[in-house]
Design a protein around this motif. Sequence first.
Motif, PDB file in Angstrom:
ATOM      1  N   GLN A  31       3.183  -1.717   5.491  1.00  0.00           N
ATOM      2  CA  GLN A  31       2.497  -2.968   5.781  1.00  0.00           C
ATOM      3  C   GLN A  31       3.256  -4.182   5.251  1.00  0.00           C
ATOM      4  O   GLN A  31       3.545  -5.131   5.982  1.00  0.00           O
ATOM      5  N   ARG A  32       3.579  -4.155   3.968  1.00  0.00           N
ATOM      6  CA  ARG A  32       4.076  -5.369   3.302  1.00  0.00           C
ATOM      7  C   ARG A  32       5.585  -5.567   3.436  1.00  0.00           C
ATOM      8  O   ARG A  32       6.056  -6.704   3.422  1.00  0.00           O
ATOM      9  N   VAL A  33       6.335  -4.477   3.587  1.00  0.00           N
ATOM     10  CA  VAL A  33       7.796  -4.604   3.689  1.00  0.00           C
ATOM     11  C   VAL A  33       8.262  -4.446   5.132  1.00  0.00           C
ATOM     12  O   VAL A  33       8.949  -5.324   5.668  1.00  0.00           O
ATOM     13  N   ILE A  34       7.878  -3.350   5.779  1.00  0.00           N
ATOM     14  CA  ILE A  34       8.340  -3.109   7.146  1.00  0.00           C
ATOM     15  C   ILE A  34       7.744  -4.137   8.114  1.00  0.00           C
ATOM     16  O   ILE A  34       8.463  -4.729   8.925  1.00  0.00           O
ATOM     17  N   MET A  35       6.419  -4.375   8.021  1.00  0.00           N
ATOM     18  CA  MET A  35       5.766  -5.294   8.951  1.00  0.00           C
ATOM     19  C   MET A  35       5.614  -6.703   8.388  1.00  0.00           C
ATOM     20  O   MET A  35       5.168  -7.600   9.093  1.00  0.00           O
ATOM     21  N   SER A  36       5.962  -6.873   7.132  1.00  0.00           N
ATOM     22  CA  SER A  36       5.917  -8.181   6.469  1.00  0.00           C
ATOM     23  C   SER A  36       4.545  -8.847   6.596  1.00  0.00           C
ATOM     24  O   SER A  36       4.439 -10.036   6.894  1.00  0.00           O
ATOM     25  N   ILE A  37       3.485  -8.061   6.340  1.00  0.00           N
ATOM     26  CA  ILE A  37       2.122  -8.581   6.315  1.00  0.00           C
ATOM     27  C   ILE A  37       1.708  -8.750   4.859  1.00  0.00           C
ATOM     28  O   ILE A  37       1.651  -7.770   4.121  1.00  0.00           O
ATOM     29  N   GLN A  38       1.474  -9.954   4.436  1.00  0.00           N
ATOM     30  CA  GLN A  38       1.153 -10.293   3.049  1.00  0.00           C
ATOM     31  C   GLN A  38       2.168  -9.677   2.080  1.00  0.00           C
ATOM     32  O   GLN A  38       1.808  -8.975   1.126  1.00  0.00           O
ATOM     33  N   PRO A  39       3.459  -9.936   2.304  1.00  0.00           N
ATOM     34  CA  PRO A  39       4.496  -9.301   1.473  1.00  0.00           C
ATOM     35  C   PRO A  39       4.448  -9.724   0.002  1.00  0.00           C
ATOM     36  O   PRO A  39       4.948  -9.013  -0.862  1.00  0.00           O
ATOM     37  N   GLU A  40       3.830 -10.860  -0.267  1.00  0.00           N
ATOM     38  CA  GLU A  40       3.762 -11.341  -1.652  1.00  0.00           C
ATOM     39  C   GLU A  40       2.781 -10.535  -2.498  1.00  0.00           C
ATOM     40  O   GLU A  40       2.743 -10.697  -3.734  1.00  0.00           O
ATOM     41  N   GLN A  41       2.007  -9.646  -1.885  1.00  0.00           N
ATOM     42  CA  GLN A  41       0.992  -8.888  -2.620  1.00  0.00           C
ATOM     43  C   GLN A  41       1.421  -7.452  -2.912  1.00  0.00           C
ATOM     44  O   GLN A  41       0.588  -6.570  -3.105  1.00  0.00           O
ATOM     45  N   CYS A  42       2.722  -7.205  -2.975  1.00  0.00           N
ATOM     46  CA  CYS A  42       3.232  -5.861  -3.245  1.00  0.00           C
ATOM     47  C   CYS A  42       2.838  -5.382  -4.642  1.00  0.00           C
ATOM     48  O   CYS A  42       2.845  -6.159  -5.599  1.00  0.00           O
ATOM     49  N   SER A  43       2.550  -4.085  -4.742  1.00  0.00           N
ATOM     50  CA  SER A  43       2.394  -3.471  -6.060  1.00  0.00           C
ATOM     51  C   SER A  43       3.772  -3.375  -6.714  1.00  0.00           C
ATOM     52  O   SER A  43       4.807  -3.553  -6.065  1.00  0.00           O
ATOM     53  N   ALA A  44       3.796  -3.061  -7.997  1.00  0.00           N
ATOM     54  CA  ALA A  44       5.064  -2.975  -8.723  1.00  0.00           C
ATOM     55  C   ALA A  44       5.968  -1.899  -8.124  1.00  0.00           C
ATOM     56  O   ALA A  44       7.188  -2.091  -8.010  1.00  0.00           O
ATOM     57  N   ARG A  45       5.385  -0.768  -7.707  1.00  0.00           N
ATOM     58  CA  ARG A  45       6.205   0.315  -7.163  1.00  0.00           C
ATOM     59  C   ARG A  45       6.843  -0.085  -5.840  1.00  0.00           C
ATOM     60  O   ARG A  45       8.035   0.158  -5.609  1.00  0.00           O
ATOM     61  N   VAL A  46       6.077  -0.685  -4.974  1.00  0.00           N
ATOM     62  CA  VAL A  46       6.611  -1.099  -3.673  1.00  0.00           C
ATOM     63  C   VAL A  46       7.587  -2.258  -3.840  1.00  0.00           C
ATOM     64  O   VAL A  46       8.616  -2.322  -3.170  1.00  0.00           O
ATOM     65  N   HIS A  47       7.282  -3.178  -4.742  1.00  0.00           N
ATOM     66  CA  HIS A  47       8.193  -4.288  -5.011  1.00  0.00           C
ATOM     67  C   HIS A  47       9.547  -3.765  -5.502  1.00  0.00           C
ATOM     68  O   HIS A  47      10.606  -4.248  -5.086  1.00  0.00           O
ATOM     69  N   GLY A  48       9.512  -2.756  -6.369  1.00  0.00           N
ATOM     70  CA  GLY A  48      10.762  -2.191  -6.868  1.00  0.00           C
ATOM     71  C   GLY A  48      11.579  -1.544  -5.767  1.00  0.00           C
ATOM     72  O   GLY A  48      12.806  -1.698  -5.709  1.00  0.00           O
ATOM     73  N   LEU A  49      10.913  -0.816  -4.859  1.00  0.00           N
ATOM     74  CA  LEU A  49      11.631  -0.186  -3.749  1.00  0.00           C
ATOM     75  C   LEU A  49      12.204  -1.246  -2.821  1.00  0.00           C
ATOM     76  O   LEU A  49      13.353  -1.121  -2.362  1.00  0.00           O
ATOM     77  N   ARG A  50      11.445  -2.294  -2.549  1.00  0.00           N
ATOM     78  CA  ARG A  50      11.957  -3.360  -1.692  1.00  0.00           C
ATOM     79  C   ARG A  50      13.211  -3.986  -2.288  1.00  0.00           C
ATOM     80  O   ARG A  50      14.195  -4.236  -1.583  1.00  0.00           O
ATOM     81  N   ASN A  51      13.212  -4.231  -3.598  1.00  0.00           N
ATOM     82  CA  ASN A  51      14.381  -4.826  -4.243  1.00  0.00           C
ATOM     83  C   ASN A  51      15.588  -3.902  -4.167  1.00  0.00           C
ATOM     84  O   ASN A  51      16.721  -4.356  -3.958  1.00  0.00           O
ATOM     85  N   LYS A  52      15.376  -2.592  -4.331  1.00  0.00           N
ATOM     86  CA  LYS A  52      16.479  -1.637  -4.191  1.00  0.00           C
ATOM     87  C   LYS A  52      17.072  -1.709  -2.792  1.00  0.00           C
ATOM     88  O   LYS A  52      18.298  -1.726  -2.608  1.00  0.00           O
ATOM     89  N   LEU A  53      16.203  -1.727  -1.795  1.00  0.00           N
ATOM     90  CA  LEU A  53      16.670  -1.757  -0.412  1.00  0.00           C
ATOM     91  C   LEU A  53      17.431  -3.038  -0.107  1.00  0.00           C
ATOM     92  O   LEU A  53      18.439  -3.022   0.595  1.00  0.00           O
ATOM     93  N   LEU A  54      16.953  -4.152  -0.636  1.00  0.00           N
ATOM     94  CA  LEU A  54      17.647  -5.412  -0.396  1.00  0.00           C
ATOM     95  C   LEU A  54      19.028  -5.409  -1.022  1.00  0.00           C
ATOM     96  O   LEU A  54      19.974  -5.982  -0.458  1.00  0.00           O
ATOM     97  N   ARG A  55      19.174  -4.741  -2.171  1.00  0.00           N
ATOM     98  CA  ARG A  55      20.509  -4.639  -2.785  1.00  0.00           C
ATOM     99  C   ARG A  55      21.428  -3.791  -1.921  1.00  0.00           C
ATOM    100  O   ARG A  55      22.617  -4.097  -1.775  1.00  0.00           O
ATOM    101  N   TYR A  56      20.882  -2.717  -1.338  1.00  0.00           N
ATOM    102  CA  TYR A  56      21.701  -1.861  -0.477  1.00  0.00           C
ATOM    103  C   TYR A  56      22.135  -2.579   0.793  1.00  0.00           C
ATOM    104  O   TYR A  56      23.170  -2.277   1.363  1.00  0.00           O
ATOM    105  N   ARG A  57      21.327  -3.532   1.236  1.00  0.00           N
ATOM    106  CA  ARG A  57      21.630  -4.238   2.498  1.00  0.00           C
ATOM    107  C   ARG A  57      22.680  -5.311   2.322  1.00  0.00           C
ATOM    108  O   ARG A  57      23.204  -5.839   3.290  1.00  0.00           O
ATOM    109  N   LYS A  58      22.994  -5.693   1.094  1.00  0.00           N
ATOM    110  CA  LYS A  58      23.958  -6.781   0.874  1.00  0.00           C
ATOM    111  C   LYS A  58      25.362  -6.327   1.180  1.00  0.00           C
ATOM    112  O   LYS A  58      25.717  -5.169   1.003  1.00  0.00           O
TER     113      LYS A  58
END
Length: 205
Positions: free
Chosen positions: A178-205
């Motif tokens: 919901q929050r990362v793939i579909m970007s629906i209310q992405p600012e409301q991520c839990s800590a676990r999902v926020h951490g995974l999103r940050n890892k993925l963004l580092r891999y995409r650089k």
Amino acid sequence: MDRWPALFTERQVIAEFRRIVAKDPLESFLGGLDAFVPSLLQLYRSAAASGRKLALSSILDSLQKEDTNQSQRKAALLGLPYYISDDPSDVIRMCDVHGETLDVLMAGMEVGLLIGHEAPLQDAFPLEVFNVAVVVEEKIILHNIRDVPTGFAMLLGIIYCFNLEYPRNMKYTFEFLQRVIMSIQPEQCSARVHGLRNKLLRYRK
């Protein structure tokens, strides 16, 4: 289903989701998924190589047999709960047409997907899928979905349309979708999902 029979079609789910969220669920889901598939698979390979997520090894082995865009999408989606430490056993089930009856397969499924395949399943996921169905409260409410990624998009659409809760054992997986793939209310991520999103963004650089 008696009150809103017309809603239980793929076209109507898309229309209702668009009315609620102002997004096309299929376009939004597939577009977001494709942006993250390479990074997700890279994370899975690292986790499997380290021995921390052994379930991912069989998914990646299956991908080696048919490394198409569609298979990469399936591997990314089916591997996500294992990587994020969810339990998909009551949410995502494989259905062999020559195997157990639907009643047995759907037992205990509050919300989920049945993935239909014809040949006996020898790998982590079927390369040839003939039907995907959305299950709610142990009943098929949407079927003849053409592939696994579309099935996930329709499942999310059904959850939104009927204001259902995410399955408890896969809450982080669905939150990520919901929050990362579909970007629906992405600012409301839990800590676990926020951490995974940050890892993925580092891999995409």
